[in-house]
Scaffold this motif. Structure first.
Motif, PDB file in Angstrom:
ATOM      1  N   SER A   1       0.858  -1.176   0.000  1.00 40.96           N
ATOM      2  CA  SER A   1       0.000   0.000   0.000  1.00 40.96           C
ATOM      3  C   SER A   1       0.899   1.233   0.000  1.00 40.96           C
ATOM      4  O   SER A   1       1.803   1.353   0.826  1.00 40.96           O
ATOM      5  N   ALA A   2       0.673   2.154  -0.927  1.00 42.06           N
ATOM      6  CA  ALA A   2       1.541   3.327  -1.077  1.00 42.06           C
ATOM      7  C   ALA A   2       1.382   4.266   0.106  1.00 42.06           C
ATOM      8  O   ALA A   2       0.276   4.705   0.433  1.00 42.06           O
TER       9      ALA A   2
ATOM     10  N   ALA B   1       9.964   7.631  -6.942  1.00 42.13           N
ATOM     11  CA  ALA B   1      10.061   6.641  -5.874  1.00 42.13           C
ATOM     12  C   ALA B   1       8.741   6.606  -5.116  1.00 42.13           C
ATOM     13  O   ALA B   1       8.232   7.647  -4.700  1.00 42.13           O
ATOM     14  N   VAL B   2       8.194   5.418  -4.947  1.00 45.84           N
ATOM     15  CA  VAL B   2       6.952   5.213  -4.195  1.00 45.84           C
ATOM     16  C   VAL B   2       7.268   4.276  -3.041  1.00 45.84           C
ATOM     17  O   VAL B   2       7.889   3.225  -3.226  1.00 45.84           O
ATOM     18  N   LEU B   3       6.845   4.663  -1.852  1.00 44.44           N
ATOM     19  CA  LEU B   3       7.182   3.933  -0.633  1.00 44.44           C
ATOM     20  C   LEU B   3       5.994   3.143  -0.116  1.00 44.44           C
ATOM     21  O   LEU B   3       4.842   3.569  -0.233  1.00 44.44           O
ATOM     22  N   GLY B   4       6.291   1.961   0.444  1.00 44.07           N
ATOM     23  CA  GLY B   4       5.313   1.172   1.185  1.00 44.07           C
ATOM     24  C   GLY B   4       5.923   0.773   2.515  1.00 44.07           C
ATOM     25  O   GLY B   4       7.011   1.231   2.878  1.00 44.07           O
ATOM     26  N   TYR B   5       5.258  -0.094   3.259  1.00 48.34           N
ATOM     27  CA  TYR B   5       5.793  -0.534   4.543  1.00 48.34           C
ATOM     28  C   TYR B   5       6.906  -1.555   4.315  1.00 48.34           C
ATOM     29  O   TYR B   5       6.674  -2.762   4.323  1.00 48.34           O
TER      30      TYR B   5
ATOM     31  N   ARG C   1      10.551  -3.471   8.469  1.00 45.93           N
ATOM     32  CA  ARG C   1       9.099  -3.642   8.537  1.00 45.93           C
ATOM     33  C   ARG C   1       8.466  -2.666   9.532  1.00 45.93           C
ATOM     34  O   ARG C   1       7.497  -2.976  10.207  1.00 45.93           O
ATOM     35  N   THR C   2       9.043  -1.469   9.625  1.00 43.09           N
ATOM     36  CA  THR C   2       8.450  -0.435  10.465  1.00 43.09           C
ATOM     37  C   THR C   2       7.448   0.363   9.632  1.00 43.09           C
ATOM     38  O   THR C   2       7.248   0.114   8.443  1.00 43.09           O
ATOM     39  N   GLN C   3       6.832   1.360  10.253  1.00 44.25           N
ATOM     40  CA  GLN C   3       5.799   2.138   9.588  1.00 44.25           C
ATOM     41  C   GLN C   3       6.431   3.290   8.799  1.00 44.25           C
ATOM     42  O   GLN C   3       6.324   4.456   9.160  1.00 44.25           O
ATOM     43  N   LEU C   4       7.064   2.941   7.689  1.00 39.39           N
ATOM     44  CA  LEU C   4       7.687   3.922   6.805  1.00 39.39           C
ATOM     45  C   LEU C   4       6.606   4.716   6.085  1.00 39.39           C
ATOM     46  O   LEU C   4       5.804   4.144   5.345  1.00 39.39           O
ATOM     47  N   GLU C   5       6.602   6.043   6.285  1.00 41.94           N
ATOM     48  CA  GLU C   5       5.515   6.846   5.713  1.00 41.94           C
ATOM     49  C   GLU C   5       5.984   8.144   5.064  1.00 41.94           C
ATOM     50  O   GLU C   5       5.149   8.979   4.698  1.00 41.94           O
TER      51      GLU C   5
END
Length: 300
Positions: free
Chosen positions: A208-209, A222-226, A253-257
């Protein structure tokens, strides 16, 4: 093989021109202030500091933070309310855009992007903002049925005269599809233009983006997910998602946002703090993780 491994493999095979990469290496720059534990968007003007926002339930402020994790300054936004701020981006003129389009339940009818002048040039403790209000014309019900929960968003970037929004899929069952929308970058009220649909993968925990950014030369998105990063090159606007896509496991696996470019080869990333994990600012050198595999074929 576990079901998650199968889903990951299928997601990789489903990309047009996709190649799955070995895990990237994130270098920790600093521990971010504990008071900014719910950081959700970053940009950098000088490559040595960042501007940062927090998401829903926090103040209507943007924060200037250095690479030692110290808050240099914060600015109150005039004419703005933090309903659910989810991402930051800037344009070539230095204007800053705050994406207030978080919509977990898909029930919001007041989506807005705030446009600010360059905060680096603000001498006081407040900064003016203009509203870019928009709606998704494909959404007819608030909320829609569970299989149509496409209208949350946490990721956008600026290019040309437009803002490109990549939605965060919350469908049940999860179908892995992101909607790509476009809105003008000037004050007003608009219907967002749907320019495409992009299948990320079947694993909701990774695909999920949560943030997006574009390099200053416009050649890499660049598109980031968790824990997952998608790098898009060799594309044409507006259908950038049809370009060459590389999916990278960040090994985290942290909450990269939050994500932004500094220069053409370096990304900054941050994650929310949760108990004893996260709350860091990271650096990722693209040249290190995109090195071509050594060619040993044909060698004696």
């Amino acid at each position: 093989m576990s079901s998650k491994s199968i889903f990951f493999l299928l997601g990789c095979l489903s990309f047009s021109l996709c190649s799955c990469q070995n895990p990237g290496k994130l270098d920790v720059i600093t521990d971010l202030p504990s008071s900014l534990s719910e950081n959700s968007g970053i940009v950098s003007y000088d490559g040595k500091t960042i501007w940062l926002i927090e998401d829903s339930g926090n103040n209507d402020n943007i924060f200037h933070v250095d690479f030692n994790g110290k808050i240099i300054k914060h600015l109150d936004l005039k004419n703005a309310k933090n309903k659910d701020w989810e991402d930051l981006t800037k344009d070539h003129y230095g204007n800053l855009y705050v994406g207030d389009f978080g919509n977990n339940e898909n029930h919001r009818e007041n989506l807005v992007i705030y446009k600010l002048p360059n905060p680096e040039q603000e001498k006081g403790d407040k900064i003016k903002s203009e509203k870019i209000e928009f709606r998704y014309p494909e959404q007819k019900k608030f909320p829609p049925k569970k299989s149509k929960l496409y209208y949350d968003a946490e990721a956008f970037f600026h290019w040309g005269n437009s803002l490109y929004i990549i939605t965060k899929n919350r469908t049940r069952p999860y179908d892995g599809k992101a909607m790509i929308y476009k809105v003008p970058d000037t004050k007003g009220s608009y219907e967002a233009e749907l320019i495409g649909e992009w299948f990320l993968c079947n694993d909701q925990n990774r695909c999920s983006a949560t943030a997006a950014t574009i390099s200053p030369d416009g050649k890499t998105i660049a598109v980031l997910g968790y824990g997952t990063l998608w790098l898009i090159t060799d594309f044409e606007f507006d259908h950038f998602y049809k370009g060459s896509v590389k999916q990278i496991d960040l090994g985290l696996r942290t909450q990269l946002e939050a994500i932004c470019f500094i220069g053409h080869d370096t990304l900054l990333l941050s994650d929310e703090r949760s108990r004893a994990t996260g709350g860091n600012l990271y650096r990722l050198q693209l040249s290190k993780i995109l090195k071509p595999e050594p060619n040993t074929k044909g060698k004696p």
